[in-house]
Scaffold this active site. Structure first.
Site, PDB file in Angstrom:
ATOM      1  N   TYR A  15     -10.908  -2.089   2.893  1.00  0.00           N
ATOM      2  CA  TYR A  15     -10.058  -1.535   3.979  1.00  0.00           C
ATOM      3  C   TYR A  15     -10.861  -1.509   5.108  1.00  0.00           C
ATOM      4  O   TYR A  15     -11.886  -0.736   5.273  1.00  0.00           O
ATOM      5  CB  TYR A  15      -9.574  -0.229   3.621  1.00  0.00           C
ATOM      6  N   ASP A  50      -4.918  11.445   8.324  1.00  0.00           N
ATOM      7  CA  ASP A  50      -3.453  10.826   8.939  1.00  0.00           C
ATOM      8  C   ASP A  50      -2.939  11.174  10.207  1.00  0.00           C
ATOM      9  O   ASP A  50      -2.948  12.480  10.373  1.00  0.00           O
ATOM     10  CB  ASP A  50      -2.203  10.806   7.931  1.00  0.00           C
ATOM     11  N   GLU A  98       1.064  -1.344   0.004  1.00  0.00           N
ATOM     12  CA  GLU A  98       0.121  -0.039  -0.022  1.00  0.00           C
ATOM     13  C   GLU A  98       0.817   1.173  -0.009  1.00  0.00           C
ATOM     14  O   GLU A  98       1.767   1.380   0.874  1.00  0.00           O
ATOM     15  CB  GLU A  98      -0.769  -0.187   1.148  1.00  0.00           C
TER      16      GLU A  98
END
Lengths: 274, 393
Positions: A175, A60, A49
């Site tokens: 995911y 993030d 990934e």
């Protein structure tokens, strides 16, 4: 060629799950980044990934933000990222390669151009962190035109309606978020609830890989034994790069050990039965 | 799936991680329910009237305009509690927070005005506020940091990225991703993902509604133009909303041209016209050739934002509203002029709108009524302006 399906079939035959490390393309620069990715594969990563550095990564935590900043300081552009992927693909024809990035990088290049460039470089899947299902259709359509698999996210708080839609539209893998929040090894993933895994099966979603907060072999093993097809580890991998950013041989050695340990934990408990 | 429209033409939308969708849906539903709930509306209007000081006055300028054909009115949001329009929508969203059973509020702030408004509303309503502020802004805006802390808010400096407003928004969104069950994200402008642009507009639309009543009372007709500054665009959309369906009323938004829109140092996103996604919405943004977000710049911290609310992008595209840009220097001149001529010290944000309104007044050939939204007062800017002008003005 569906590299994810081939991978999951191979692993199924070996009674293993997948270990998928995440790193930022171009972190800390173009050539070291390429060595890092080659190392990950050589050490046993089942798939990759890969992030494209972005100025405003809202999904993030600090570790991956800093990876973006290192890469951007090395003046890495999306075009550089495709160059790296092309080189990796040339050496590793079978390993599934996924991109993980933010929508504005796709829009600015033009959605069609972006997916075309990705396909040419050898990318198998694209996950856009800030495109939820209800904004995803035009990206899914473009992905299909370029034989790229659009990866969808199943969060722990997903409604049945969301899971059902993921079931209808997902390809490659799903995911599966191990917890709320942003990426980072500081807060550990929870073992996915059996109820959620059951629902994923019920709605026939693409094989779920658990991500967010995965940093130890035990977590990889727990995730796989709870029914995930594998685990993705980003911040823990990136932390190793950050720690040894000035000493490439040490960095690669540490990554080698990390990936081997994590991969070793993907062996499933022996099948019991008659 | 959605009860409200999520886009304005192609603009807006919900470009956020999947994880935040349930929280945005919950917010949309709470907003819709509250609209139908008389007790919510009663409490909101009571706070606006008896706590914040609505309706605000509308003042006919006496000395600013030399053109005898022009009447320039100032809608006095500077007189609102907190010193700017921002208090309106913050009170609304704080009440929504309680309605959703949440006890914590997350907010971002640039110069600190939205942070101060959030802190005062949270103090009043018994909510716990944590406010993200770029580390550079924490240094530059010490008095507002003190105000927020005095009212019980936690101020969290953000070192990530460039340490300014956009990074504070990023950090607030990250916090919300982890804590949406207990905390509401009280976004400070008419930007961000749906339903924020709609909620913020609706909780500021009394600015335009009062303006309509006041101008009808004084002049017996609608104004020819309403003028407001546009950073994210909340005071402007609050002024515009009630006039969008009145084609005779020109809607004029004034963006910050900083050191000039041909330099890199400005925040005039609509005027320079580059589209993309930032903070959950598709709109006009500042970006480089690869789509990396670029820093905006303005003398006025409240306009220093590299995106704009999606409804403004839409109103510009369909030609319903016009957007212009005013430089730092022009805004500073207007700031001084209003102080000298009318005895009102405006916020540097509002000074941008004033500078353009004065140009419009000079150029008018027919009888013209202009309403300027004086969105905030300038006390907060004094230290900054002293640095630029010296204290001998």
């Amino acid at each position: 060629m569906d590299r994810y399906r081939n991978l999951f079939n191979r692993l199924e035959a070996k009674n293993e799950g997948a270990f998928v490390p995440f790193v930022m393309l171009g972190d800390p620069d173009k050539s070291v980044s390429e060595s890092i990715i080659n190392q990950l594969i050589d050490s046993g990563a089942d798939a990759l990934e890969l992030g494209i550095p972005y100025s405003d990564p809202i999904a993030d935590g600090p570790t991956i933000q800093r990876a973006s900043i290192r890469a951007l300081k090395s003046r890495i552009t999306p075009t550089d990222c495709f160059d790296i992927i092309r080189n990796i693909r040339a050496q590793h024809p079978d390993v599934p390669i996924g991109l993980l990035l933010y929508s504005n990088l796709v829009l600015k290049r033009g959605i069609d151009t972006f997916y075309d460039d990705a396909a040419q470089a050898g990318v198998d899947s694209i996950l856009i962190a800030d495109v939820p299902l209800r904004e995803a259709q035009r990206f899914i359509d473009t992905a299909q035109q370029h034989s790229i698999q659009q990866i969808l996210i199943a969060p722990p708080n997903a409604s049945d309606e969301t899971l059902k839609t993921i079931g209808e539209k997902s390809s490659g893998y799903t995911y599966l978020l191990g917890r709320a929040g942003v990426t980072g090894a500081e807060t550990a993933a929870a073992v996915p609830a059996k109820a959620l895994i059951d629902k994923l099966t019920q709605y026939d979603v693409a094989p779920p890989l658990l991500g967010f907060g995965i940093s130890t072999p035990q977590q990889v093993n727990d995730a796989i034994n709870a029914g995930a097809a594998g685990a993705i580890s980003g911040s823990a991998t990136v932390n190793i790069i950050a720690e040894h950013v000035d000493d490439e041989p040490k960095m690669l050695a540490a990554l080698d050990k990390f990936v081997r340990d994590m991969k070793a934990a993907t062996a499933k408990a022996p099948r019991t039965g008659i | 799936m959605h009860k409200l429209e999520t886009k304005f033409g192609e603009y807006g939308g919900m470009y956020v991680p999947e994880l935040l969708i349930p929280a945005l849906d919950q917010l949309e539903q709470a907003f819709i329910d509250a609209k139908e709930d008389a007790s919510f509306q009663e409490e909101f209007f009571d706070l606006l009237k008896n706590y914040a000081g609505r309706p605000t006055a509308m003042t006919l300028s006496r000395n600013l305009v030399s053109n005898p054909k022009v009447k320039l009115y100032l809608k006095r949001e500077d007189l609102l509690h907190g010193g700017a329009h921002k208090t309106n929508q913050v009170l609304g969203q704080a009440l929504l927070t309680k309605r959703m059973g949440k006890k914590e509020v997350i907010a971002e702030t640039g110069a600190g005005q939205h942070g101060v408004a959030t802190a005062l509303a949270c103090a009043l309503l018994g909510l716990k506020a944590r406010i993200y502020m770029g580390a550079k802004d924490v240094e530059r805006q010490a008095p507002n940091v003190f105000r927020m802390r005095l009212m019980g808010a936690e101020v969290i400096p953000v070192n990530a990225g460039s340490g300014t407003l956009k990074d504070a928004v990023n950090e607030a969104m990250r916090d919300w991703s982890a804590n949406y069950d207990t905390a509401h994200y009280l976004l400070g402008t008419a930007a961000g993902p749906h339903p924020f642009p709609t909620i913020v507009r609706e909780y500021h639309r009394m600015i335009g509604e009062e303006t309509r009543r006041q101008i009808m009372e004084k002049e017996g007709r609608l104004p020819d133009a309403v003028v407001a500054c546009v950073g994210g665009g909340s005071n402007a959309i609050g002024m515009f909303a009630d006039f969008i369906d009145e084609p005779s009323v020109r809607l004029v938004g004034v963006e910050p041209a900083g050191k000039g829109i041909h330099t890199k140092e400005h925040g005039a996103t609509i005027c320079t016209g580059s589209k993309g996604i930032l903070h959950g919405a598709y709109s006009y943004i500042m970006q480089d050739k690869d789509g990396q977000i670029e820093e905006s710049y303005s003398l006025s911290a409240g306009l220093d934002y590299p995106a704009v609310g999606p409804q403004h992008a839409y109103l510009s595209d369909i030609g319903r509203a016009e957007y212009v840009a005013v430089t730092d220097d022009e805004a500073l001149n207007a700031f001084k002029l209003l102080a000298r001529k009318e005895g009102i010290i405006p916020a540097l944000e509002s000074s941008h709108a004033l500078a353009h309104a004065l140009n419009m007044a000079d150029e008018a050939e027919d009888d013209t009524i202009i309403v300027l939204n004086l969105s905030g007062r300038g006390d907060k800017d004094l230290a900054h302006v002293i640095n630029i002008l010296g204290d001998d003005e």
